[in-house]
Design a protein around this motif. Structure first.
Motif, PDB file in Angstrom:
ATOM      1  N   UNK A 151      -4.803  34.331  -3.998  1.00  0.00           N
ATOM      2  CA  UNK A 151      -5.336  33.276  -4.859  1.00  0.00           C
ATOM      3  C   UNK A 151      -6.398  33.884  -5.753  1.00  0.00           C
ATOM      4  N   UNK A 152      -6.621  33.236  -6.881  1.00  0.00           N
ATOM      5  CA  UNK A 152      -7.631  33.703  -7.824  1.00  0.00           C
ATOM      6  C   UNK A 152      -8.083  32.529  -8.679  1.00  0.00           C
ATOM      7  N   UNK A 153      -8.914  32.793  -9.646  1.00  0.00           N
ATOM      8  CA  UNK A 153      -9.484  31.708 -10.450  1.00  0.00           C
ATOM      9  C   UNK A 153      -8.447  31.026 -11.344  1.00  0.00           C
ATOM     10  N   UNK A 154      -7.271  31.645 -11.500  1.00  0.00           N
ATOM     11  CA  UNK A 154      -6.203  31.036 -12.302  1.00  0.00           C
ATOM     12  C   UNK A 154      -5.418  29.991 -11.505  1.00  0.00           C
ATOM     13  N   UNK A 155      -5.666  29.923 -10.196  1.00  0.00           N
ATOM     14  CA  UNK A 155      -4.901  29.007  -9.332  1.00  0.00           C
ATOM     15  C   UNK A 155      -5.849  27.932  -8.800  1.00  0.00           C
ATOM     16  N   UNK A 156      -5.510  26.676  -9.040  1.00  0.00           N
ATOM     17  CA  UNK A 156      -6.371  25.569  -8.603  1.00  0.00           C
ATOM     18  C   UNK A 156      -6.487  25.555  -7.078  1.00  0.00           C
ATOM     19  N   UNK A 160      -3.817  23.837  -5.088  1.00  0.00           N
ATOM     20  CA  UNK A 160      -2.532  24.551  -5.041  1.00  0.00           C
ATOM     21  C   UNK A 160      -2.550  25.572  -3.899  1.00  0.00           C
ATOM     22  N   UNK A 161      -3.658  26.293  -3.788  1.00  0.00           N
ATOM     23  CA  UNK A 161      -3.798  27.253  -2.679  1.00  0.00           C
ATOM     24  C   UNK A 161      -3.685  26.507  -1.352  1.00  0.00           C
ATOM     25  N   UNK A 162      -4.357  25.359  -1.260  1.00  0.00           N
ATOM     26  CA  UNK A 162      -4.279  24.537  -0.049  1.00  0.00           C
ATOM     27  C   UNK A 162      -2.865  24.095   0.256  1.00  0.00           C
ATOM     28  N   UNK A 163      -2.118  23.747  -0.791  1.00  0.00           N
ATOM     29  CA  UNK A 163      -0.726  23.303  -0.613  1.00  0.00           C
ATOM     30  C   UNK A 163       0.162  24.437  -0.098  1.00  0.00           C
ATOM     31  N   UNK A 164      -0.099  25.669  -0.588  1.00  0.00           N
ATOM     32  CA  UNK A 164       0.679  26.833  -0.127  1.00  0.00           C
ATOM     33  C   UNK A 164       0.430  27.063   1.366  1.00  0.00           C
ATOM     34  N   UNK A 220      -7.680  40.493   0.085  1.00  0.00           N
ATOM     35  CA  UNK A 220      -8.417  40.781  -1.140  1.00  0.00           C
ATOM     36  C   UNK A 220      -7.718  41.700  -2.118  1.00  0.00           C
ATOM     37  N   UNK A 221      -6.534  42.225  -1.733  1.00  0.00           N
ATOM     38  CA  UNK A 221      -5.769  43.085  -2.641  1.00  0.00           C
ATOM     39  C   UNK A 221      -4.295  42.699  -2.605  1.00  0.00           C
TER      40      UNK A 221
END
Length: 269
Positions: A164-169, A172-176, A191-192
């Motif tokens: 995840x990164x700042x481009x992903x809400x 959305x990360x929570x949904x994944x 982290x990589x």
């Protein structure tokens, strides 16, 4: 052997030696980062930025000296067009957050594309002294040992990497994560993204998914996973698409349909 094969093999050999050298160069910065902060009166974020730029410059100059007609795309200094049909795609230090925080999960990622297809993928992990290397039709290896994926590994009995990164809400990360856990899976994030893709090729992770990733983070990993017998979601490389972020998904063949369904379900939301 065709001309293309020898061209790829020559670049594969160069990528391996350059990644090893770049890894040693970056490791020097990592091991002396606290001293560099004091000496330069900068903070750790500045120090990793300096390391990033210097490692990429080293790679760019060495590639240009060996293959002046090749293109080059790096995270720090952007794209230089070539005329040979080959483009080097490089992330000098993937995992700057682990790097800054003194964790070992960062790497140097070096890929070579031919007509948009990753034909060479090399990931050097300095803190672990690991060199993941793959080239089209030549298989994948870790420190010289062949990598072949095990079809008995599933998202239920193995770990899946999530990025995840700042481009992903955040939702959305929570949904994944929710979708993966609901299917009986479990997740890890180190982290990589490049390193987690290398772990997929090595069978340490059964798959890796990130909704928005750049070419320099994933091209080497994609080549590794493919050559180890896995599958990946195609990454658009035509024209400007090469410079944009796209979804990245790679896994062994067994897990791929389930992970693809998670990706597709997110797109439908």
């Amino acid at each position: 052997m065709t001309m293309h094969d020898t061209d790829v093999e020559r670049r594969f050999a160069l990528a391996k030696s350059l990644a090893a050298e770049a890894g040693a160069f970056a490791l020097d910065y990592f091991n002396t980062r606290e001293t560099l902060v004091i000496e330069t009166k900068r903070d750790l974020q500045d120090v990793v930025s300096i390391a990033d730029r210097n490692v990429e410059t080293f790679l760019r100059e060495r590639v240009a000296a060996a293959n002046s007609e090749d293109g080059f795309l790096g995270e720090e200094f952007g794209h230089q067009v070539g005329s040979s049909g080959y483009t080097w795609v490089v992330d000098p230090i993937d995992g700057t957050a682990p790097f800054v925080n003194g964790m070992p999960t960062w790497c140097v990622s070096v890929a070579v594309l031919h007509q948009g297809v990753p034909v060479v993928g090399v990931i050097q992990v300095p803190c672990a002294n690991e060199l993941y290397a793959a080239a089209l039709g030549l298989g994948a290896s870790l420190n010289g040992e062949t990598l072949l994926l095990d079809p008995s590994r599933t998202i239920q009995n193995a770990m899946t990497g999530i990025g995840c990164n700042t481009h992903v809400a955040p939702d959305v990360v929570g949904a994944i994560v929710t979708a993966l856990l609901a299917r009986g899976g479990t997740f890890i994030r180190n982290g990589s993204g490049a390193l987690m893709l290398a772990y997929v090729a090595a069978g340490r992770l059964v798959g890796y998914y990130e909704p928005h990733m750049r070419a320099w983070d994933c091209m080497a990993g994609y080549c590794l996973v493919k050559e180890a017998g896995g599958e990946y979601l195609p990454f658009p490389t035509e024209g400007e698409d090469l410079f944009k972020g796209h979804p990245v998904l790679a896994s062994n063949g067994t897990a791929y349909p389930e992970l693809l369904e998670i990706h597709n379900s997110l797109r439908r939301q």
